[in-house]
Design an enzyme around this catalytic site. Structure first.
Site, mmCIF file in Angstrom:
data_model
loop_
_atom_site.group_PDB
_atom_site.id
_atom_site.type_symbol
_atom_site.label_atom_id
_atom_site.label_comp_id
_atom_site.label_asym_id
_atom_site.label_seq_id
_atom_site.Cartn_x
_atom_site.Cartn_y
_atom_site.Cartn_z
ATOM 1 N N LEU A 1 -9.479 6.340 -31.650
ATOM 2 C CA LEU A 1 -10.457 7.421 -31.527
ATOM 3 C C LEU A 1 -9.819 8.519 -30.697
ATOM 4 C CD1 LEU A 1 -13.649 5.318 -30.641
ATOM 5 C CD2 LEU A 1 -13.092 6.313 -32.869
ATOM 6 N N ASP A 2 -10.072 9.785 -31.058
ATOM 7 C CA ASP A 2 -9.509 10.861 -30.244
ATOM 8 C C ASP A 2 -10.161 10.850 -28.865
ATOM 9 O OD1 ASP A 2 -11.752 12.981 -30.160
ATOM 10 O OD2 ASP A 2 -11.591 12.523 -32.295
ATOM 11 N N ALA A 3 -9.549 11.535 -27.926
ATOM 12 C CA ALA A 3 -9.991 11.463 -26.528
ATOM 13 C C ALA A 3 -11.453 11.856 -26.365
ATOM 14 C CB ALA A 3 -9.096 12.339 -25.648
#
Length: 303
Positions: free
Chosen positions: A167-169
């Protein structure tokens, strides 16, 4: 001798009583093997399968097969011996019908009634609730907070964990962590179309036109993308809360689809991967997958 009475008080015929007793004995000796930690048609990595096939069936320093079956939760040792006598146990592709066989639980491929029994206790499976701002990596060269900071103790204890996808930040929610590389690879492979579900808070008041656009397909710069299902949960003060389910795994796919459709994402939380749900799990915490969840994951990727 007077025949036993039935529940309504009338006598039971001798033949009916004998038939009932026979069925009761059969039920008493039957074993419900799937209650153990099992996976049908479980895939075995080629190197491990070859290793198992090349080994002699009997391992002098191994563990008795009936003990391995009992420890795996298949049955008691006595009933495990009965399974062996009935030819229902397979080790490394061979049916075992003699008692006393010793096997190596770490390498042997064991099946009961064709169902793979997972006996490798070194394999672990976790659901992790990734907080916002955390990098989906085990370490970060720039010193940014990452998953490894939270599971460092397990890594230090020798458990090499993989994150299944990322998952992106800025995206929160469910990540699967495991040291089962084969399962991790399959869950990420597009062939198996493993679904993921997201809760998205977007700018703009969504309606059925957005639902139709997302499910029919949105044209992105790297090709069309479409959701499997979209549901509008709420519309409030110029914002909308949506549930989006899809099986694609391209980078930032949900954010890009919604932005292209004219509804930029303010907050995105992954709540579900196939049948594994985030539920009420607190951000930053781990929990072990239960047997039902694990079997479901193995099934969807044909392991």
């Amino acid at each position: 001798m007077t025949p036993p009475a039935r529940r309504d008080g009338t006598p039971e015929s001798r033949r009916a009583a004998q038939s009932r007793q026979t069925r009761a004995k059969q039920r008493a000796t039957e074993l419900f093997v799937p209650s153990a930690t099992t996976t049908k048609r479980q895939h075995v990595p080629a190197d491990r399968a070859n290793q198992a096939a090349d080994q002699p069936l009997h391992q002098s320093g191994g563990v008795r097969l009936q003990k391995v079956l009992a420890q795996a939760g298949v049955a008691s040792r006595r009933m495990a011996e009965k399974l062996i006598d009935e030819g229902r146990v397979e080790v490394n592709g061979q049916i075992v019908i003699t008692q006393g066989l010793r096997v190596d639980p770490n390498t042997a491929i064991i099946r009961v009634d064709g169902v793979r029994i997972r006996v490798d206790e070194d394999l672990v499976y976790f659901a992790f609730n990734k907080p916002r701002g955390l990098q989906s990596t085990m370490s970060d060269d720039l010193g940014r907070p990452c998953i490894g900071d939270i599971v460092g103790e397990k890594i230090a204890a020798g458990q090499r964990l993989f994150h299944v996808g990322r998952l992106d930040a800025d995206t929160e929610g469910l990540l699967l962590l495991t040291n089962d590389g084969e399962l991790a690879n399959r869950l990420m492979h597009p062939r198996y179309e493993v679904t993921k579900t997201y809760m998205a808070t977007v700018m703009g008041e969504a309606d059925n036109r957005l639902v139709k656009a997302l499910t029919r397909g949105i044209e992105l710069d790297d090709g069309p993308a479409k959701a499997d299902a979209v549901k509008i949960i709420d519309v409030f003060q110029g914002r909308s809360l949506l549930v989006v389910t899809l099986h694609e795994g391209r980078k930032h796919i949900v954010r890009r689809m919604l932005k292209t459709a004219g509804f930029p994402v303010e907050r995105l939380v992954r709540t579900k991967i196939h049948t594994v749900q985030l539920g009420e799990q607190t951000p930053g915490t781990l929990r072990a997958l239960n047997d039902s969840e694990l079997r479901s994951l193995y099934k969807v990727v044909e392991m």
